[in-house]
Write a protein that holds these residues in place. Structure first.
Motif, PDB file in Angstrom:
ATOM      1  N   LEU A 195       0.798  -1.225   0.000  1.00 54.09           N
ATOM      2  CA  LEU A 195       0.000   0.000   0.000  1.00 54.09           C
ATOM      3  C   LEU A 195       0.831   1.275   0.000  1.00 54.09           C
ATOM      4  O   LEU A 195       0.320   2.345  -0.354  1.00 54.09           O
ATOM      5  N   GLN A 196       2.095   1.204   0.425  1.00 52.26           N
ATOM      6  CA  GLN A 196       2.948   2.388   0.423  1.00 52.26           C
ATOM      7  C   GLN A 196       4.039   2.309  -0.651  1.00 52.26           C
ATOM      8  O   GLN A 196       5.073   2.963  -0.548  1.00 52.26           O
ATOM      9  N   ASP A 197       3.779   1.524  -1.671  1.00 55.48           N
ATOM     10  CA  ASP A 197       4.761   1.297  -2.734  1.00 55.48           C
ATOM     11  C   ASP A 197       4.983   2.573  -3.541  1.00 55.48           C
ATOM     12  O   ASP A 197       4.037   3.146  -4.083  1.00 55.48           O
ATOM     13  N   ARG A 198       6.240   2.993  -3.640  1.00 56.38           N
ATOM     14  CA  ARG A 198       6.601   4.153  -4.458  1.00 56.38           C
ATOM     15  C   ARG A 198       7.233   3.746  -5.785  1.00 56.38           C
ATOM     16  O   ARG A 198       7.526   4.614  -6.601  1.00 56.38           O
ATOM     17  N   ALA A 199       7.454   2.467  -5.984  1.00 50.02           N
ATOM     18  CA  ALA A 199       8.077   1.978  -7.217  1.00 50.02           C
ATOM     19  C   ALA A 199       7.024   1.539  -8.230  1.00 50.02           C
ATOM     20  O   ALA A 199       7.065   1.938  -9.397  1.00 50.02           O
ATOM     21  N   THR A 222       2.999  -1.430   3.509  1.00 51.54           N
ATOM     22  CA  THR A 222       4.448  -1.245   3.520  1.00 51.54           C
ATOM     23  C   THR A 222       4.948  -0.802   2.157  1.00 51.54           C
ATOM     24  O   THR A 222       4.160  -0.552   1.239  1.00 51.54           O
ATOM     25  N   ASP A 223       6.276  -0.703   2.057  1.00 51.93           N
ATOM     26  CA  ASP A 223       6.931  -0.217   0.848  1.00 51.93           C
ATOM     27  C   ASP A 223       7.128  -1.333  -0.177  1.00 51.93           C
ATOM     28  O   ASP A 223       6.677  -2.471   0.014  1.00 51.93           O
ATOM     29  N   HIS A 224       7.832  -1.002  -1.243  1.00 52.64           N
ATOM     30  CA  HIS A 224       8.030  -1.954  -2.331  1.00 52.64           C
ATOM     31  C   HIS A 224       8.844  -3.169  -1.900  1.00 52.64           C
ATOM     32  O   HIS A 224       8.589  -4.285  -2.360  1.00 52.64           O
ATOM     33  N   SER A 225       9.814  -2.963  -1.019  1.00 53.54           N
ATOM     34  CA  SER A 225      10.708  -4.048  -0.611  1.00 53.54           C
ATOM     35  C   SER A 225      10.132  -4.796   0.586  1.00 53.54           C
ATOM     36  O   SER A 225      10.754  -4.901   1.648  1.00 53.54           O
ATOM     37  N   VAL A 226       8.969  -5.349   0.394  1.00 48.86           N
ATOM     38  CA  VAL A 226       8.235  -6.026   1.468  1.00 48.86           C
ATOM     39  C   VAL A 226       9.022  -7.193   2.043  1.00 48.86           C
ATOM     40  O   VAL A 226       8.887  -7.538   3.212  1.00 48.86           O
ATOM     41  N   TRP A 227       9.882  -7.810   1.247  1.00 53.79           N
ATOM     42  CA  TRP A 227      10.718  -8.916   1.723  1.00 53.79           C
ATOM     43  C   TRP A 227      11.728  -8.453   2.779  1.00 53.79           C
ATOM     44  O   TRP A 227      12.250  -9.279   3.534  1.00 53.79           O
ATOM     45  N   ALA A 228      11.985  -7.147   2.842  1.00 53.54           N
ATOM     46  CA  ALA A 228      12.875  -6.594   3.869  1.00 53.54           C
ATOM     47  C   ALA A 228      12.101  -5.900   4.974  1.00 53.54           C
ATOM     48  O   ALA A 228      12.444  -6.012   6.149  1.00 53.54           O
ATOM     49  N   SER A 229      11.044  -5.173   4.612  1.00 54.21           N
ATOM     50  CA  SER A 229      10.323  -4.370   5.599  1.00 54.21           C
ATOM     51  C   SER A 229       9.311  -5.171   6.403  1.00 54.21           C
ATOM     52  O   SER A 229       9.099  -4.901   7.597  1.00 54.21           O
ATOM     53  N   ARG A 230       8.658  -6.163   5.777  1.00 57.07           N
ATOM     54  CA  ARG A 230       7.627  -6.957   6.452  1.00 57.07           C
ATOM     55  C   ARG A 230       7.747  -8.426   6.065  1.00 57.07           C
ATOM     56  O   ARG A 230       6.791  -9.021   5.547  1.00 57.07           O
ATOM     57  N   PRO A 231       8.886  -9.053   6.292  1.00 57.93           N
ATOM     58  CA  PRO A 231       9.047 -10.441   5.820  1.00 57.93           C
ATOM     59  C   PRO A 231       8.092 -11.427   6.467  1.00 57.93           C
ATOM     60  O   PRO A 231       7.614 -12.357   5.801  1.00 57.93           O
ATOM     61  N   GLU A 232       7.786 -11.240   7.753  1.00 58.75           N
ATOM     62  CA  GLU A 232       6.871 -12.174   8.412  1.00 58.75           C
ATOM     63  C   GLU A 232       5.464 -12.047   7.845  1.00 58.75           C
ATOM     64  O   GLU A 232       4.772 -13.043   7.635  1.00 58.75           O
ATOM     65  N   GLU A 233       5.025 -10.804   7.594  1.00 58.78           N
ATOM     66  CA  GLU A 233       3.693 -10.604   7.006  1.00 58.78           C
ATOM     67  C   GLU A 233       3.626 -11.170   5.602  1.00 58.78           C
ATOM     68  O   GLU A 233       2.603 -11.728   5.193  1.00 58.78           O
TER      69      GLU A 233
END
Length: 243
Positions: A195-199, A222-233
């Motif tokens: 939802l917060q993707d800027r890419a 979260t941002d585009h790099s969800v694998w880093a910012s929210r990996p558990e989600e």
């Protein structure tokens, strides 16, 4: 439980999934992340990197086991789409994670030019050099445009995984018609929206997922790099989709 094959995006490598894969394995899934040609530990020369070469690498991985849930992040959505059109018999489901999801004849560049994607944080910050051309993105631009929801540790980890990206695959259109067209068209598709993707801005994500009939659609704030910012989600979302 499912077999899952994970495909990274532009500038990436297989290890971007290192913080997501453990949660999937704990849930019982068989997980494989691959390096695309010319990325990570793969030494394919830049001049030989194409979208078809990417798709062929994915098809080779898929052929090594039972049908898989095929997951693509960002540019990886272009790759899994072409791979699915080439080898639909090896796929149970396609999952797009903040990813490009093309229609027949569309390239990644075509999708970035749609009005729904206007103002993305990538196009203006790419540095393209060389012949054949490769693109890079300064670390500060990547932090602000791709990882602004990450804490400093996660952002530093994600930035350290980045490398130069061959430009040619951005320009190659997918080819989705052929002898396997009906089987490809019948594959179920799911989407994880950031939802917060800027890419790949959310309006473009929604255009693509609605056009493709994705179900279910799961949102992560979260941002585009969800694998880093929210990996558990992300692992929880993929587990829900696969299960």
């Amino acid at each position: 439980m499912a077999r899952m094959v994970l495909v990274h995006g532009a500038f990436g490598r297989a290890s971007v999934w290192d913080r997501v894969a453990p949660g999937l394995r704990e849930a019982g899934h068989d997980v494989e992340a691959i390096d695309l040609p010319g990325q990570g530990d793969d030494d394919t020369p830049v001049g030989e990197v194409t979208l078809d070469r990417y798709a062929r690498r994915v098809c080779e991985a898929l052929a090594d086991g039972p049908p898989a849930v095929l997951v693509g992040h960002s540019m990886g959505g272009m790759v899994i789409t072409q791979a699915a059109a080439d080898s639909p018999q090896h796929i149970d489901r396609l999952v797009y994670v903040a990813a490009f999801l093309p229609s027949d004849g569309e390239s990644l560049i075509d999708l970035t030019q749609r009005p729904e994607g206007a103002g993305d944080a990538v196009q203006a910050n790419l540095v393209v050099e060389g012949d054949p051309p490769v693109a890079t993105m300064p670390d500060d631009a990547a932090r602000e445009g791709l990882m602004h929801c990450c804490d400093d540790e996660a952002a530093a980890w994600g930035i350290a995984l980045r490398s130069a990206q061959p430009v040619a695959p951005f320009t190659h259109p997918v080819r989705l018609t052929g002898s396997a067209g009906e089987a490809f068209a019948a594959l179920p598709r799911s989407y994880v929206v950031c939802l917060q993707d800027r890419a790949i801005r959310p309006p473009l994500q929604r255009l693509m997922l609605e056009r493709a009939g994705c179900d279910p659609v799961i949102e992560i704030d979260t941002d585009h790099s969800v694998w880093a910012s929210r990996p558990e989600e992300l692992a929880a979302a993929l587990n829900r989709i696969a299960g």
